[in-house]
Motif scaffolding. Structure first.
Motif, mmCIF file in Angstrom:
data_model
loop_
_atom_site.group_PDB
_atom_site.id
_atom_site.type_symbol
_atom_site.label_atom_id
_atom_site.label_comp_id
_atom_site.label_asym_id
_atom_site.label_seq_id
_atom_site.Cartn_x
_atom_site.Cartn_y
_atom_site.Cartn_z
ATOM 1 N N THR A 8 20.858 46.292 37.749
ATOM 2 C CA THR A 8 21.092 47.599 36.255
ATOM 3 C C THR A 8 21.186 46.075 35.127
ATOM 4 O O THR A 8 21.787 44.596 35.726
ATOM 5 C CB THR A 8 22.832 47.839 36.396
ATOM 6 N N ASP A 9 20.460 45.836 34.914
ATOM 7 C CA ASP A 9 20.717 44.771 33.514
ATOM 8 C C ASP A 9 22.102 44.554 31.956
ATOM 9 O O ASP A 9 21.333 45.852 31.908
ATOM 10 C CB ASP A 9 19.277 43.847 33.329
ATOM 11 N N PHE A 10 22.679 44.061 32.566
ATOM 12 C CA PHE A 10 23.337 43.711 31.418
ATOM 13 C C PHE A 10 23.495 42.234 30.543
ATOM 14 O O PHE A 10 23.486 41.517 31.127
ATOM 15 C CB PHE A 10 24.904 43.831 31.981
ATOM 16 N N ALA A 11 22.743 42.800 29.461
ATOM 17 C CA ALA A 11 22.577 41.849 28.214
ATOM 18 C C ALA A 11 24.012 41.367 27.828
ATOM 19 O O ALA A 11 25.074 42.051 27.669
ATOM 20 C CB ALA A 11 22.441 42.180 27.414
ATOM 21 N N ALA A 12 23.830 40.020 28.249
ATOM 22 C CA ALA A 12 25.595 39.206 26.802
ATOM 23 C C ALA A 12 24.968 37.933 27.073
ATOM 24 O O ALA A 12 24.234 37.212 27.125
ATOM 25 C CB ALA A 12 26.519 39.358 27.663
ATOM 26 N N SER A 13 24.870 37.684 25.564
ATOM 27 C CA SER A 13 25.007 35.919 25.631
ATOM 28 C C SER A 13 25.625 34.634 26.521
ATOM 29 O O SER A 13 26.278 35.206 27.568
ATOM 30 C CB SER A 13 25.708 35.479 24.134
ATOM 31 N N VAL A 14 24.633 33.878 26.763
ATOM 32 C CA VAL A 14 24.978 32.869 27.508
ATOM 33 C C VAL A 14 26.180 32.322 27.929
ATOM 34 O O VAL A 14 27.436 31.934 26.218
ATOM 35 C CB VAL A 14 23.765 31.211 27.645
ATOM 36 N N GLY A 15 27.495 32.031 28.664
ATOM 37 C CA GLY A 15 28.451 31.745 29.150
ATOM 38 C C GLY A 15 29.262 32.986 28.928
ATOM 39 O O GLY A 15 30.939 31.939 29.054
ATOM 40 N N THR A 16 29.238 34.122 28.567
ATOM 41 C CA THR A 16 30.342 35.121 28.641
ATOM 42 C C THR A 16 30.171 35.380 29.715
ATOM 43 O O THR A 16 29.679 35.573 30.892
ATOM 44 C CB THR A 16 29.065 36.838 28.417
ATOM 45 N N PRO A 17 31.633 35.039 30.064
ATOM 46 C CA PRO A 17 32.531 35.700 31.613
ATOM 47 C C PRO A 17 31.993 36.454 32.263
ATOM 48 O O PRO A 17 32.072 37.832 31.990
ATOM 49 C CB PRO A 17 33.983 35.781 31.886
ATOM 50 N N ILE A 18 31.210 36.968 33.435
ATOM 51 C CA ILE A 18 31.132 37.339 34.364
ATOM 52 C C ILE A 18 32.366 38.149 35.577
ATOM 53 O O ILE A 18 33.004 37.280 36.106
ATOM 54 C CB ILE A 18 29.618 37.252 35.393
ATOM 55 N N LEU A 19 32.542 39.230 35.384
ATOM 56 C CA LEU A 19 33.980 39.469 36.607
ATOM 57 C C LEU A 19 33.471 40.326 37.689
ATOM 58 O O LEU A 19 31.953 41.335 37.322
ATOM 59 C CB LEU A 19 34.672 41.078 35.716
ATOM 60 N N ALA A 20 34.033 40.162 38.556
ATOM 61 C CA ALA A 20 34.548 40.782 40.426
ATOM 62 C C ALA A 20 34.277 41.980 39.635
ATOM 63 O O ALA A 20 35.415 42.561 38.923
ATOM 64 C CB ALA A 20 35.304 40.647 40.757
ATOM 65 N N THR A 21 33.564 43.529 40.202
ATOM 66 C CA THR A 21 33.433 44.100 39.877
ATOM 67 C C THR A 21 34.201 45.295 41.086
ATOM 68 O O THR A 21 34.813 45.957 40.278
ATOM 69 C CB THR A 21 32.149 45.438 39.711
ATOM 70 N N ALA A 22 34.866 44.206 42.191
ATOM 71 C CA ALA A 22 35.684 45.394 42.642
ATOM 72 C C ALA A 22 36.381 44.006 43.203
ATOM 73 O O ALA A 22 35.767 42.907 44.375
ATOM 74 C CB ALA A 22 34.737 46.473 43.369
ATOM 75 N N ASN A 23 37.555 44.248 44.222
ATOM 76 C CA ASN A 23 38.414 43.224 45.081
ATOM 77 C C ASN A 23 37.268 43.290 46.283
ATOM 78 O O ASN A 23 36.534 44.049 46.914
ATOM 79 C CB ASN A 23 39.492 43.236 45.847
ATOM 80 N N GLY A 24 36.989 41.612 46.478
ATOM 81 C CA GLY A 24 36.379 41.366 47.974
ATOM 82 C C GLY A 24 36.434 40.032 48.087
ATOM 83 O O GLY A 24 36.723 38.993 47.655
ATOM 84 N N THR A 25 35.543 39.223 49.181
ATOM 85 C CA THR A 25 35.112 38.297 49.692
ATOM 86 C C THR A 25 33.961 37.783 49.238
ATOM 87 O O THR A 25 32.714 38.327 49.319
ATOM 88 C CB THR A 25 35.525 38.198 51.058
ATOM 89 N N ILE A 26 33.217 36.188 48.794
ATOM 90 C CA ILE A 26 32.475 36.161 48.349
ATOM 91 C C ILE A 26 31.424 35.357 49.933
ATOM 92 O O ILE A 26 32.200 35.069 50.628
ATOM 93 C CB ILE A 26 32.451 34.613 47.536
ATOM 94 N N SER A 27 30.193 36.430 49.789
ATOM 95 C CA SER A 27 29.424 36.378 50.975
ATOM 96 C C SER A 27 28.167 35.711 50.876
ATOM 97 O O SER A 27 28.382 34.836 51.980
ATOM 98 C CB SER A 27 29.456 37.384 51.493
ATOM 99 N N LYS A 28 27.998 35.268 49.466
ATOM 100 C CA LYS A 28 26.976 34.087 48.825
ATOM 101 C C LYS A 28 27.521 33.431 48.051
ATOM 102 O O LYS A 28 28.198 34.381 46.410
ATOM 103 C CB LYS A 28 25.629 34.970 49.244
ATOM 104 N N ALA A 29 27.107 32.382 47.294
ATOM 105 C CA ALA A 29 27.593 31.503 46.242
ATOM 106 C C ALA A 29 26.345 30.554 46.196
ATOM 107 O O ALA A 29 26.905 29.873 46.660
ATOM 108 C CB ALA A 29 28.867 31.027 46.141
ATOM 109 N N SER A 30 25.157 30.834 45.887
ATOM 110 C CA SER A 30 24.079 29.913 45.992
ATOM 111 C C SER A 30 23.370 29.881 44.324
ATOM 112 O O SER A 30 23.333 30.949 44.043
ATOM 113 C CB SER A 30 23.018 29.400 47.420
ATOM 114 N N TYR A 31 21.889 29.312 44.809
ATOM 115 C CA TYR A 31 21.168 29.351 43.963
ATOM 116 C C TYR A 31 19.048 29.405 44.911
ATOM 117 O O TYR A 31 19.100 29.100 45.690
ATOM 118 C CB TYR A 31 20.743 27.348 43.346
ATOM 119 N N THR A 32 18.713 30.165 43.882
ATOM 120 C CA THR A 32 17.159 30.586 44.466
ATOM 121 C C THR A 32 16.827 30.309 43.463
ATOM 122 O O THR A 32 16.748 30.988 41.855
ATOM 123 C CB THR A 32 16.635 31.728 45.692
#
Ligand SMILES: [Zn+2]
Length: 416
Positions: A279-303
């Motif tokens: 689902t795409d959510f439009a917002a301007s560059v720099g808008t903070p992205i929030l975790a939608t629920a508690n959890g553990t980061i399993s990936k944080a990278s670039y493709t």
């Protein structure tokens, strides 16, 4: 005049029956019209300026005819009692000059916030004092009918628009504030902070609220749900938490630009079916992205396709992913709580405009989060339920008694 009356009607709507009367702030009582920070303007003239870059207490005094030895003496006199070393740029200060001798100021007043100021006597008996004004918390009521956005409705109705943020926080889990309908309506009981009887210094908190969205009634009552940990949260009239296990979307204000669609056709790809599983959510560059629920980061990278992205594993069933970030804020293994900032909206990877692509997995399969029956957050403990009901009931009666303020209706009534 009419506008004034209307304004008062909106802010201080009279409740029905035996509800507690609104404590409206009293009109400003001007004790002495010639007093300014307690200094008599019949005897002194005043110069008010804003702190500029490079200004310091000593420099301001020297620029105004007080030599360094005198400045040093003043600093010694207030040492340990007042902290005048850090003056904030843009805040105002005033210098008071005795009307008989215009060359040197006698008082310096620094006014960083509405609720306090620092006053320093610069001549003869050197002394300084920090004067803090008492803050009053006043319970208020407001209501409105949505005509455009919540914010605009607040502004048009003369309600403190800061309430928008408090309301959208409370209902973040249940109402999508970018998809409000004309005719949706709200009522709030809140406390606002005032100094000098009637000068607002901001909203304190919302105690109770009612939001009618698409004809559905949503109550919210503030309650100390975990006295040991001091956790205050909002619950509906049945003691059910307003929080859901997942936020409606990964932004503070969610605006969907493209939904989950397995049969999406894109002209760029020759009008062939290219399923969109996010689902795409439009917002301007720099808008903070929030975790939608508690959890553990399993990936944080670039493709190449995803750009900067983050995946959160919430439990054995659910995972979420956030793509095209300008920058990531988290690392693998880190635990995040619902609402924590995990990165910022960007347009890295395969995208034509700034947005966050939000992907949602259930049992290893990408699904549409808006079609899922998602788990609720924990309700109030059984032990506390009775006292919650006792606390909530009078507020609910009070809320039910507030009339909806409808600007259009009121204007018609005024003409008639
Ligand atoms: Zn997408």
């Amino acid at each position: 005049m009419n506008r004034c009356i209307t304004l008062f009607c909106i802010i201080f709507i009279i409740g029905c029956g035996n509800t507690i009367k609104n404590k409206t702030p009293e009109i400003i009582k001007k004790i002495e019209p010639n007093l300014f920070y307690g200094i008599d303007l019949n005897k002194f003239s005043v110069k008010t300026k804003k702190i500029k870059r490079g200004d310091s207490f000593g420099k301001i005094l020297e620029d105004n005819g007080i030599d360094y030895p005198e400045v040093y003496e003043i600093l010694q006199a207030i040492k340990g009692k007042l902290n005048i070393h850090k003056l904030n740029i843009g805040k105002s200060y005033s210098l008071f000059y005795s009307k008989d001798s215009f060359n040197k100021p006698e008082y310096f007043v620094y006014h960083p916030a509405p609720e306090s100021f620092t006053k320093i006597h610069l001549r003869d008996s050197l002394y300084g004092e920090l004067i803090e004004k008492p803050v009053r918390f006043i319970e208020m009521e407001a209501s409105g009918v949505i005509t455009s956005s919540l914010y605009e409705t607040m502004q048009n109705s003369g309600i403190n628009d800061e309430l928008t943020y408090y309301l959208s926080d409370i209902y973040a889990w249940t109402v999508d504030f970018f998809r409000l309908q004309k005719g949706d309506r709200f009522k709030v009981i809140y406390t606002e902070k005032f100094v000098d009887d009637s000068i607002t210094i901001g909203i304190d908190r919302i105690k109770a609220a009612f939001f009618e969205h698409k004809g559905k009634s949503l109550y919210a009552f503030e309650y100390l749900s975990n006295p040991e940990k001091g956790i205050i949260d909002y619950f509906d009239e049945n003691a059910k938490s307003l929080r859901r296990a997942f936020l409606q979307g990964p932004l503070k204000f969610n605006r969907i630009s493209s939904r989950y669609n397995l049969r999406r056709r894109i002209s760029y790809y020759g009008n062939r079916i290219r399923p969109h599983k996010g689902t795409d959510f439009a917002a301007s560059v720099g808008t903070p992205i929030l975790a939608t629920a508690n959890g553990t980061i399993s990936k944080a990278s670039y493709t190449k396709g995803n750009g900067n992205f983050v995946t959160i594993k919430h439990n054995s069933i659910y995972s979420t992913q956030y793509l095209h970030m300008k920058k990531r804020k988290v690392r693998v293994g880190q635990y995040v709580k619902q609402g924590d900032v995990i990165g910022w909206v960007g347009m890295t990877g395969n995208t034509s405009g700034p947005h966050v692509c939000y992907r949602f997995w259930k049992n290893g399969k990408q699904v549409d989060p808006f079609k899922q029956k998602l788990p609720d957050a924990k309700p109030i403990s059984k032990k506390l339920k009775e006292s919650f009901t006792e606390y909530m009931t009078p507020y609910k009666i009070k809320l039910d008694c507030i009339d909806f303020y409808d600007k259009l209706l009121n204007e018609v009534a005024e003409i008639n």
